[in-house]
Every structure is written in structure tokens, then in C-alpha cells.
Design a protein around this motif. Structure first.
Motif, short mmCIF file in Angstrom:
data_model
loop_
_atom_site.label_atom_id
_atom_site.label_comp_id
_atom_site.label_asym_id
_atom_site.label_seq_id
_atom_site.Cartn_x
_atom_site.Cartn_y
_atom_site.Cartn_z
N ILE A 138 -9.12 57.83 47.89
CA ILE A 138 -10.13 57.20 47.04
C ILE A 138 -9.35 56.44 45.97
N ILE A 139 -9.35 55.11 46.07
CA ILE A 139 -8.44 54.30 45.25
C ILE A 139 -9.19 53.11 44.66
N SER A 140 -8.95 52.87 43.40
CA SER A 140 -9.62 51.77 42.70
C SER A 140 -8.73 50.53 42.65
N THR A 141 -9.39 49.39 42.53
CA THR A 141 -8.73 48.12 42.24
C THR A 141 -9.23 47.66 40.89
N TYR A 142 -8.34 47.28 40.00
CA TYR A 142 -8.81 46.76 38.72
C TYR A 142 -8.11 45.43 38.43
N GLY A 143 -8.69 44.68 37.49
CA GLY A 143 -8.14 43.37 37.19
C GLY A 143 -8.21 42.47 38.41
N GLU A 144 -7.24 41.62 38.55
CA GLU A 144 -7.21 40.70 39.69
C GLU A 144 -6.38 41.27 40.83
N GLY A 145 -6.91 42.34 41.43
CA GLY A 145 -6.25 42.93 42.59
C GLY A 145 -5.13 43.88 42.26
N ASP A 146 -5.11 44.43 41.03
CA ASP A 146 -4.02 45.30 40.61
C ASP A 146 -4.30 46.75 40.98
N PRO A 147 -3.25 47.50 41.35
CA PRO A 147 -3.41 48.93 41.56
C PRO A 147 -3.42 49.67 40.23
N SER A 148 -4.00 50.85 40.20
CA SER A 148 -3.93 51.68 39.00
C SER A 148 -2.48 52.10 38.78
N ASP A 149 -2.18 52.55 37.56
CA ASP A 149 -0.81 52.95 37.24
C ASP A 149 -0.32 54.07 38.17
N ASN A 185 -11.68 44.89 45.90
CA ASN A 185 -11.15 46.04 46.64
C ASN A 185 -9.86 45.71 47.42
N LYS A 186 -9.02 44.90 46.81
CA LYS A 186 -7.78 44.50 47.48
C LYS A 186 -6.86 45.69 47.74
N VAL A 187 -6.78 46.63 46.79
CA VAL A 187 -5.81 47.72 46.91
C VAL A 187 -6.13 48.61 48.12
N ILE A 188 -7.39 48.99 48.29
CA ILE A 188 -7.72 49.86 49.42
C ILE A 188 -7.52 49.12 50.73
N ASP A 189 -7.74 47.81 50.74
CA ASP A 189 -7.50 47.03 51.96
C ASP A 189 -6.02 47.06 52.34
N VAL A 190 -5.15 46.90 51.34
CA VAL A 190 -3.71 46.93 51.60
C VAL A 190 -3.28 48.31 52.08
N VAL A 191 -3.82 49.37 51.46
CA VAL A 191 -3.48 50.74 51.84
C VAL A 191 -3.89 51.01 53.28
N VAL A 192 -5.11 50.66 53.64
CA VAL A 192 -5.60 50.92 55.00
C VAL A 192 -4.80 50.14 56.02
N GLU A 193 -4.52 48.88 55.73
CA GLU A 193 -3.72 48.07 56.65
C GLU A 193 -2.33 48.68 56.85
N SER A 194 -1.74 49.16 55.77
CA SER A 194 -0.40 49.76 55.85
C SER A 194 -0.42 51.08 56.62
#
Length: 702
Positions: A138-149, A185-194
Motif C-alpha cells: 500500500i504505497i502513496s504517490t505525492y507531488g509530481e510522481g514522487d515516492p514517500s520518504d 499513482n505513478k509510484v505504485i505503477d512503477v512498483v508493480v511493473e518492477s
């Protein structure tokens, strides 16, 4: 000779025994005396650190402690967990959803689940998770496609990993984002693809939440139901009858003194060290000024100035954020106290203990209900539909149970009801069964688990650290306009809290908004003359070289950081430094809404390098006859702006609503393609380089 030796040895032994008996007697006397002292003066005194036994160890440190092992596979085996829910969270929402999922898996299937901070475990050890277990992200995307810290290290590892495969991993994923932002939701897309590329097997399609219309809870609930259906129908897990399994134990302990308690002072818990490093300590800052900027009534802005002279360690930089810690309104506190039947125990000391080592207590302990409801729990938050449904098991009557089930089970019924009223927990309970104490059968642990923690609200600092290093100002938008869905205005927790402070500073006796106890815990805020706040570092910064041109685009209260930018550049120029051009495009409804008008006009008149272009959407028209917005003004001046960006390496800043920022980017892109003859790929490459080199910066919100 031997006889004399024996006699001599016996005498020596006698002497030793004699001295030993003396030592024993002395020791015994000392022990008896110590026992008397302990019994008389110490034993009867309550241990002020007694509560430590009831606290989770990582709660003792504001930044939390690292996991016992950084191998997640080993952790799952040692703790006998059935699956892990990894969370990546910036504001705490994803972490809260992970905790809810842990509770729901336990109550529905009897599964033992670990909620895990992604930064607590080495990414490569995900390969050590047994094929009999599962992982959920369960991962959030904030700002312009940035991952959380706490997700950034995991993302970096995914990009560089060349050797580790996840072929045993079975997983599901849910992302948190906002469609108003360009990289939804760029971050979760990158995670799933990876994960898929590394051989992991997805149990179901990725779920996504859209917070642009406040649908995060609803999106999560629907995805979770699909996940549970999969666990039952395809993975063969047997569902149990509905029951409540608490994760917290709430104990009254009257032996504790008030000095031992958290009575409302802000506490940051569970933060990563990286996140904590970017924040100052929380202080009660004196309020120099609290005033409304406009003469309008429905829409206005508060200007607050805070004095940091008493705190030499508290330093900020132009463009940073100030976090304001609010409290809950008196009416909502009283409503909950009455329906829960807590009148007699609001000041009784409470110990709150986690029943599961993997579940962290999110509120300070020991404390009281008075402190919890006023300072530590978000009691004004809307009630999620699944919480409404869960409340039915504690209903005081069959009629109340039926009402809650009807409201919670049907998505359309729930949304129709919520469109007519702002549904807080207290209001819901009062509407369903209004008599005093009628909901006293609700386990208090359920109340704590269901309410989010009260978090600070962040505002862009509108002053310059060069010009006013010990005077921090913020600009807070307020509104009493009717909600398009509810009819009546929906109160903003922090804005109404600050309005109460402003009214107190003006000695106003009447108010249309909710009332607040602005004195603070133990009158630490001195009757509203102070507020709890801390500084958060921001990447929203001016160029290092003052001679670099800047282009600033703002709407509404988004002008706040640019007031600081322009003030600073004017001062730097005044002392003889070379300062580049500063162009501000500012949009609002009408000249009546023009924030800091006199200041901005004075800066423009005194400095030929400062240009201010306004857009008044309700009183001006654009070139096509429609309303004039700030993006229209940028388009009208595109030749000059493109020249600054391409030939003079100007910096571009956008502050305001995410929708405005997205439209500005689209308009600028159209202008660049038209004037430079670029393809879409060339435009994308240019904008990516601009962002990576920090020449394109945004500070936007939903």
C-alpha cells in the motif's frame, strides 16, 4: 611443631570467623534499615515510570526504532505471521490503511498479519518470503510522481537491482494518488511493473485510490472486498463469523499523577529519521499578528506572524513550510463525550497498550480522554463507510443496528446521506441514538482504532528569512461559502481554529463558527496568544545565484511563498547585488481578492526588475471571451517567458491548486511546441530535465 601449627591455624580461623560475624551483623543491620526506608518512603510512592511497562518500545523515541531484523522473510518466520502489508506513506494515510487491513484480516480470516514500514527492511530480503505467505503493498504517490520518504530507498533498489529475483512472491498492490496531479499513482505503477519484471505473481489487478474527490476510503473499501473475495474463493481461506478483535488495551490507572500524563502537548511518533531530520522541534510560538487580509466575508485569508526570538535554534529558509498543530472544536468533543458516556472519566489517567508487537500505538500514553478527544484524535474527520458498518455490532437497539447496516452496506445510500451532512463519528452516533451514554457499550479500543490521529496542517511561509529571520508569517485561506454538495459550509479544522485565535486577538464577542479552547493544555498557549508549530524544510527554493531570472505562477493563497521570494530579491538588489528579472503571474476572482496588493504594487514600483501580472477570473475575459485565468496571462506573455527559460536559464515556480498547475504545464507545453517546433518527445525531455535540475518547482495541493 605440628600441634602448635594447628593451634595457630585454629586461632587465625577463629579471628576470621569473628570478623566475618561482625561483617554479617553489620550487613544484616544495613539490609534491615534499607528495608525500613524502602517500605516507609519508597514502596508506597507510585512509580512515575510505571507506564513504560505498558508502552511499545518504539513509542519512546519520536523517530521510532528500527526493526529487530532487516530480513523480512526471517521476521515473518520468527513472528509466525501469515502475510505482510508493506506501507509507503508521507502523510500517514497509507500507514493507516495498512493498520486497518491488518485488523480486518485478523477478524475476518483469523490471519496474523504484519504491517511493515518499507524502510525497515532490506528490499532484497523480500526474496526470502516463503511461497506459503503473501505480501501486500500500500504505497502513496505525492507531488509530481514522487515516492514517500520511506519508499525512496525501495524505489532506488528496484531501479538498480540486477541479480535478485522474486519468483516465490505472491502479492497484491494498492496505490494512493490524486487525478488532479499529472503523475497519478505513478509510484505504485512503477512498483508493480518492477515486481512483475522480477518474477513476482500478482494475485489481482492493482487497486488505485483517487483523492481528488475524497474517494480514498471508498476506493480502498472496494479493493479490499475484492481482495477478501480472492482469499476466500481462490486461496481457500475460511471466513469467520463477524467479531471484533481489539489491537489495543485501554486501562484506567488512577495511581498516575497528572505530571506523568500527556495532556495535549504535540507528539511526533513513528517518523523515519530522514523525515524527522527535515523538521524542527515543536514549539509554542508567540503570535505577533493575526488579521484578515481582505474586506470580503465569504472568502478571506488570514495573515499570521509568529515570533521566534525566544527560540534561537528555530531557523527557517525562504520557501519552507510551517506546520500548525490545531485542536478539536468544543462542540464535537462534548458530543462524543455525551454519547459515549465518558463524562465521569474524561480526566482519569489511561494506559494504552498494543496487544500486537507489530501494531504501534499512534497516540501518546499515558493520557486522558480529555486530551485524546481535544488534541490527539481527528474527531472531525468523515466516517468511512466500513466503520459505519462495523459500528452496527455495538448498536444499542435493533433499529439502530438496521439503520447502520443499511447506511454502511449500500454505497449509493451512504454517499447520498453524506452529501447532505458532514458525517463525523459524534454526529453519526448522535443521529442514530441520541440519548446520553447510549453508545457506552462500544469498546474504547474500537474508538481509538477507528479515529485517525490529529496531524498538523502545513502552510507555505510567506516571509523571507533574509528580511525577517525571527518573524515567520503564513497565509491561510478561509471560506464560509456553502458547500456544493452539503449546502452548509464544511468547517476547516485548522482554519476555524486560527479564526478563533484571530477573533480573540480582536476581542470579538460574536462568532458564526465553532468555538475552541485556545488556551492549550495547561494554558501552555496563554489564552490563544501562542500556537504550537514547527518548521519543515522544503525544496521550493530560489536559485542560488540572485541574477537568475524567476517566473512565478500562483492562484489564491498560493501567492504566499512568492511574497517571500519577491521581498528577498528586492532586499538583495537593494544592497547592491545583481538580481535577475522576477515575473509573478497571480490569479484570483476579482481585485477585492488581491492578496498583499499594496505590498506587491510597491515592490513593482520600486524595482524595475519585478513584474506583476494579475488575472481576475470574475471581472476579466481572456482572448477567447471566457474567464481570464492565470494560465491565460502566461499564454499571452509566452514569447518573453520562453526567452527567459531557454536563453537565460530562468527558474519556473507554480504554487496553488493541482488543477491549475496541470493546466499551466499543458499551456506552456503548447506554447513551446508552437514556438520551438518541438515534438512531444522533445517537450517531454525538456520538462524532465527542468524538473531534475530543480528549475521547474511546484508546491501544489488537491
Amino acid at each position: 611443631m605440628s600441634q602448635f601449627a594447628d593451634i595457630s591455624q585454629f586461632g587465625a580461623l577463629q579471628s576470621i570467623l569473628h570478623h566475618t560475624r561482625k561483617d554479617d551483623v553489620a550487613f544484616l543491620a544495613l539490609a534491615i534499615f534499607s528495608g525500613i526506608i524502602y517500605t516507609r518512603f519508597i514502596q508506597d510512592k507510585p512509580d512515575p515510570y510505571h507506564h513504560v511497562w505498558f508502552e511499545k518500545p518504539q513509542a519512546a523515541d519520536s523517530s521510532g526504532k528500527a526493526a529487530e531484523t532487516r530480513d523480512i522473510g526471517k521476521k515473518l518466520e520468527e513472528s509466525k505471521k501469515d502475510l505482510v502489508v508493506f506501507w509507503g506513506s508521507q502523510s500517514g494515510t497509507a500507514e493507516g490503511l495498512a493498520a486497518r487491513l491488518v485488523r480486518d484480516f485478523r477478524s475476518r480470516f483469523g490471519l496474523d498479519v504484519l504491517a511493515a514500514d518499507l524502510s525497515d527492511y532490506d528490499p532484497e530480503t523480500i526474496n526470502n518470503i516463503s511461497e506459503k505467505k503473501f505480501a501486500i503493498f500500500i504505497i502513496s504517490t505525492y507531488g509530481e510522481g514522487d515516492p514517500s520518504d520511506n519508499t525512496s530507498n525501495f524505489m532506488s533498489w528496484l531501479k538498480t537491482n540486477k541479480s535478485v529475483r522474486f519468483e516465490k512472491l505472491r502479492y497484491a498492490a494498492f496505490g494512493l494518488g490524486n487525478k488532479k496531479y499529472k503523475c497519478y499513482n505513478k509510484v505504485i505503477d512503477v512498483v508493480v511493473e518492477s515486481l512483475d519484471h522480477l518474477g513476482a505473481a500478482a494475485l489481482m489487478p492493482v487497486g488505485k485510490a483517487d483523492d481528488s474527490n475524497g474517494a480514498t476510503d471508498e476506493d480502498f473499501t472496494e479493493w479490499k472486498q475484492s481482495l477478501f473475495s480472492l482469499f476466500h474463493a481462490q486461496l481457500g481461506f475460511e471466513e469467520r463469523p463477524e467479531r471484533y478483535d481489539p489491537t489495543l488495551r485501554v486501562v484506567q490507572d488512577t495511581s498516575l499523577d497528572k505530571i506523568d500524563l500527556h495532556i495535549g502537548e504535540p507528539v511526533r511518533s513513528g517518523q523515519s529519521k530522514k523525515l524527522a531530520a527535515g523538521m524542527s522541534t515543536i514549539q509554542a510560538l508567540p503570535i505577533r499578528t493575526a488579521e484578515k487580509l481582505l474586506s470580503t466575508t465569504d472568502r478571506n485569508c488570514l495573515h499570521l506572524e509568529l515570533d521566534t526570538n525566544e527560540f534561537p535554534e528555530l531557523k527557517y529558509k525562504t520557501g519552507d513550510h510551517l506546520a500548525v498543530w490545531p485542536s478539536n472544536p468544543t462542540s464535537e468533543i462534548q458530543r462524543l463525550v455525551r454519547v459515549l458516556g465518558l463524562e465521569e472519566v474524561t480526566e482519569t489517567p489511561l494506559l494504552i497498550q498494543s496487544l500486537d508487537p507489530s501494531v504501534q500505538v499512534k497516540v501518546p500514553s499515558p493520557t486522558t480522554w480529555e486530551a485524546l478527544l481535544q488534541y490527539y484524535l481527528e474527531i472531525c474527520a468523515p466516517v468511512p463507510r466500513e466503520v459505519v458498518l462495523s459500528l452496527a455490532q455495538f448498536a444499542p437497539s435493533e433499529a439502530a443496528k438496521a439503520t447502520l447496516k443499511r447506511l454502511g452496506a449500500d454505497k449509493d445510500v451512504y454517499h447520498d446521506y453524506c452529501s447532505k451532512t458532514h458525517l463525523t463519528l459524534g454526529r453519526l452516533l448522535e443521529i442514530i441514538s441520541p440519548s446520553q451514554g447510549s453508545w457506552s457499550t462500544i469498546p474504547l479500543s474500537f474508538v481509538l482504532e477507528s479515529l485517525p490521529t490529529l496531524s498538523p496542517r502545513y502552510y507555505s511561509i510567506s516571509s523571507s528569512s533574509v528580511v525577517s529571520p525571527k518573524n515567520i508569517s503564513i497565509t491561510v485561506a478561509t471560506s464560509s461559502e456553502p458547500s456544493p454538495t452539503h449546502g452548509a459550509p464544511i468547517p476547516g479544522l485548522t482554519t476555524d481554529y486560527l479564526l478563533a485565535i484571530e477573533r480573540k486577538s480582536k476581542s470579538a464577542t460574536t462568532s458564526s463558527g465553532p468555538s475552541y479552547d485556545i488556551s492549550g493544555p495547561g494554558n501552555s498557549l496563554e489564552q490563544g496568544s501562542k500556537l504550537f508549530a514547527h518548521i519543515r524544510k522544503s525544496k521550493f527554493k530560489l536559485p542560488i545565484l540572485p541574477k537568475t531570472p524567476v517566473i512565478m505562477i500562483a492562484s489564491g493563497s498560493g501567492v504566499a511563498p512568492f511574497r517571500g521570494f519577491l521581498t528577498e530579491r528586492a532586499r538583495v538588489g537593494h544592497i547592491g547585488r545583481e538580481v535577475g528579472q522576477s515575473h509573478l503571474f497571480f490569479g484570483c476572482r476579482s481585485p477585492d481578492d488581491y492578496l498583499y496588493r499594496s505590498e506587491l504594487e510597491a515592490l513593482q514600483q520600486s524595482n524595475e526588475e519585478i513584474k506583476v501580472v494579475t488575472a481576475f477570473s470574475r471581472t476579466e475575459q481572456n482572448r477567447n471571451g471566457g474567464r481570464a485565468y492565470v494560465q491565460d496571462k502566461l499564454e499571452e506573455n509566452d514569447e518573453k517567458m520562453i526567452e527567459l527559460l531557454m536563453e537565460h536559464n530562468a527558474y519556473l515556480y507554480i504554487c496553488g491548486s493541482a488543477a491549475m498547475a496541470r493546466d499551466v504545464a499543458a499551456r506552456l507545453g503548447n506554447c513551446m511546441r508552437a514556438r520551438k517546433g518541438w515534438s512531444e518527445a522533445e517537450l517531454r525531455e525538456w520538462s524532465e530535465v527542468m524538473r531534475k535540475t530543480h528549475r521547474w518547482q511546484e508546491d501544489v495541493w488537491g
